[in-house]
Design a protein around this motif. Sequence first.
Motif, PDB file in Angstrom:
ATOM      1  N   SER A  83       0.832  -1.213   0.000  1.00 40.53           N
ATOM      2  CA  SER A  83       0.000   0.000   0.000  1.00 40.53           C
ATOM      3  C   SER A  83       0.865   1.262   0.000  1.00 40.53           C
ATOM      4  O   SER A  83       0.526   2.257  -0.651  1.00 40.53           O
ATOM      5  N   ASP A  84       1.995   1.204   0.746  1.00 39.27           N
ATOM      6  CA  ASP A  84       2.928   2.336   0.739  1.00 39.27           C
ATOM      7  C   ASP A  84       3.446   2.599  -0.671  1.00 39.27           C
ATOM      8  O   ASP A  84       3.528   3.747  -1.123  1.00 39.27           O
ATOM      9  N   ALA A  85       3.818   1.517  -1.360  1.00 40.76           N
ATOM     10  CA  ALA A  85       4.355   1.650  -2.723  1.00 40.76           C
ATOM     11  C   ALA A  85       3.309   2.231  -3.664  1.00 40.76           C
ATOM     12  O   ALA A  85       3.628   3.073  -4.517  1.00 40.76           O
ATOM     13  N   ALA A  86       2.055   1.808  -3.498  1.00 37.73           N
ATOM     14  CA  ALA A  86       0.977   2.349  -4.331  1.00 37.73           C
ATOM     15  C   ALA A  86       0.789   3.840  -4.057  1.00 37.73           C
ATOM     16  O   ALA A  86       0.590   4.642  -4.988  1.00 37.73           O
ATOM     17  N   SER A  87       0.895   4.241  -2.776  1.00 36.53           N
ATOM     18  CA  SER A  87       0.787   5.669  -2.430  1.00 36.53           C
ATOM     19  C   SER A  87       1.945   6.469  -3.032  1.00 36.53           C
ATOM     20  O   SER A  87       1.756   7.599  -3.496  1.00 36.53           O
ATOM     21  N   ALA A  88       3.138   5.872  -3.013  1.00 34.83           N
ATOM     22  CA  ALA A  88       4.311   6.543  -3.587  1.00 34.83           C
ATOM     23  C   ALA A  88       4.129   6.750  -5.092  1.00 34.83           C
ATOM     24  O   ALA A  88       4.451   7.820  -5.632  1.00 34.83           O
ATOM     25  N   LEU A  89       3.576   5.735  -5.758  1.00 31.42           N
ATOM     26  CA  LEU A  89       3.343   5.860  -7.195  1.00 31.42           C
ATOM     27  C   LEU A  89       2.267   6.910  -7.471  1.00 31.42           C
ATOM     28  O   LEU A  89       2.397   7.714  -8.409  1.00 31.42           O
ATOM     29  N   ASP A  90       1.222   6.940  -6.637  1.00 33.74           N
ATOM     30  CA  ASP A  90       0.185   7.976  -6.774  1.00 33.74           C
ATOM     31  C   ASP A  90       0.810   9.372  -6.678  1.00 33.74           C
ATOM     32  O   ASP A  90       0.503  10.263  -7.473  1.00 33.74           O
ATOM     33  N   TYR A  91       1.660   9.538  -5.675  1.00 28.68           N
ATOM     34  CA  TYR A  91       2.311  10.832  -5.439  1.00 28.68           C
ATOM     35  C   TYR A  91       3.175  11.227  -6.643  1.00 28.68           C
ATOM     36  O   TYR A  91       3.123  12.365  -7.123  1.00 28.68           O
ATOM     37  N   LEU A  92       3.951  10.278  -7.136  1.00 27.55           N
ATOM     38  CA  LEU A  92       4.832  10.540  -8.280  1.00 27.55           C
ATOM     39  C   LEU A  92       4.023  10.894  -9.522  1.00 27.55           C
ATOM     40  O   LEU A  92       4.350  11.835 -10.253  1.00 27.55           O
ATOM     41  N   GLN A  93       2.935  10.147  -9.741  1.00 26.46           N
ATOM     42  CA  GLN A  93       2.108  10.413 -10.921  1.00 26.46           C
ATOM     43  C   GLN A  93       1.374  11.749 -10.818  1.00 26.46           C
ATOM     44  O   GLN A  93       1.169  12.423 -11.830  1.00 26.46           O
ATOM     45  N   SER A  94       1.004  12.130  -9.592  1.00 25.30           N
ATOM     46  CA  SER A  94       0.255  13.385  -9.418  1.00 25.30           C
ATOM     47  C   SER A  94       1.069  14.599  -9.868  1.00 25.30           C
ATOM     48  O   SER A  94       0.515  15.620 -10.267  1.00 25.30           O
ATOM     49  N   MET A  95       2.387  14.480  -9.797  1.00 28.01           N
ATOM     50  CA  MET A  95       3.246  15.594 -10.210  1.00 28.01           C
ATOM     51  C   MET A  95       3.815  15.418 -11.615  1.00 28.01           C
ATOM     52  O   MET A  95       4.538  16.288 -12.104  1.00 28.01           O
ATOM     53  N   ASN A  96       3.506  14.295 -12.226  1.00 30.89           N
ATOM     54  CA  ASN A  96       4.057  13.998 -13.565  1.00 30.89           C
ATOM     55  C   ASN A  96       2.966  13.372 -14.430  1.00 30.89           C
ATOM     56  O   ASN A  96       3.016  12.193 -14.784  1.00 30.89           O
ATOM     57  N   ASN A  97       1.977  14.195 -14.767  1.00 25.89           N
ATOM     58  CA  ASN A  97       0.790  13.676 -15.459  1.00 25.89           C
ATOM     59  C   ASN A  97       1.055  13.214 -16.884  1.00 25.89           C
ATOM     60  O   ASN A  97       0.294  12.421 -17.433  1.00 25.89           O
ATOM     61  N   ASN A  98       2.132  13.728 -17.499  1.00 23.54           N
ATOM     62  CA  ASN A  98       2.330  13.473 -18.932  1.00 23.54           C
ATOM     63  C   ASN A  98       3.337  12.374 -19.238  1.00 23.54           C
ATOM     64  O   ASN A  98       3.727  12.199 -20.394  1.00 23.54           O
ATOM     65  N   SER A  99       3.761  11.632 -18.225  1.00 26.63           N
ATOM     66  CA  SER A  99       4.789  10.613 -18.467  1.00 26.63           C
ATOM     67  C   SER A  99       4.260   9.486 -19.338  1.00 26.63           C
ATOM     68  O   SER A  99       3.170   8.967 -19.107  1.00 26.63           O
ATOM     69  N   LYS A 100       5.082   9.124 -20.333  1.00 27.26           N
ATOM     70  CA  LYS A 100       4.682   8.024 -21.217  1.00 27.26           C
ATOM     71  C   LYS A 100       5.170   6.681 -20.696  1.00 27.26           C
ATOM     72  O   LYS A 100       4.668   5.640 -21.084  1.00 27.26           O
TER      73      LYS A 100
END
Length: 217
Positions: A83-100
């Motif tokens: 669950s921690d890892a999923a939260s970390a990925l959420d956080y990373l994606q929230s600041m990088n919406n355009n990553s391919k």
Amino acid sequence: MPEVIFPGPEGRLEGRYHPQKEKDAPIAIVLHPHPQFGGTMNNKVVYNLHYAFYNMGFTVLRFNFRGVGRSQGEYDQGVGELSDAASALDYLQSMNNNSKHCWVAGFSFGAWIGMQLLMRRPEITGFISVSPPANMYDFSFLAPCPSSGLIINGSADRVAPPADTTTLVSKLHEQKGITITHNEVEGADHFFQDRHMDTLMTDVTGYVKRRLTETTR
């Protein structure tokens, strides 16, 4: 490289966030080894993986699982850590919406968590699993494994014996539509000490660069 604190399921999680200037840079998270055996985000393999991805143009996040460093909560047998890892990925994606591209890399216990994260998050396009402890944890959830990746271990690993890693890889090889690349570093132990760390990073960098130029998963 900024220290970051972001919300996790059991309170705050502590991380190191390393953004690129480009808005659409690929993203990667790096997962550390077992919290009860001294594993932290500053582990040598984790640190080197972080910089390997950053130097290839990725925006990278590594963080401490619950109960490690300044991350709140306590060890949860891998369930909470996922669950921690999923939260970390959420956080990373929230600041990088355009990553391919979205990659997950994990070392030892972190490799086990990372492979589980793959199953939950279809947007992950590639993975690196270093010294996966296939002798200690059940990897049968990888049915089917959703994306291609690199599994890398040392031939002299006494923590996670190479035979168990080979068995895991051969099971994954039977699946269609993905390619599991397996590298075994001659003479390296579980922690890729001394010159073996350079070999590990060369293999990881070569693999990721090749994948980024391909269009297949």
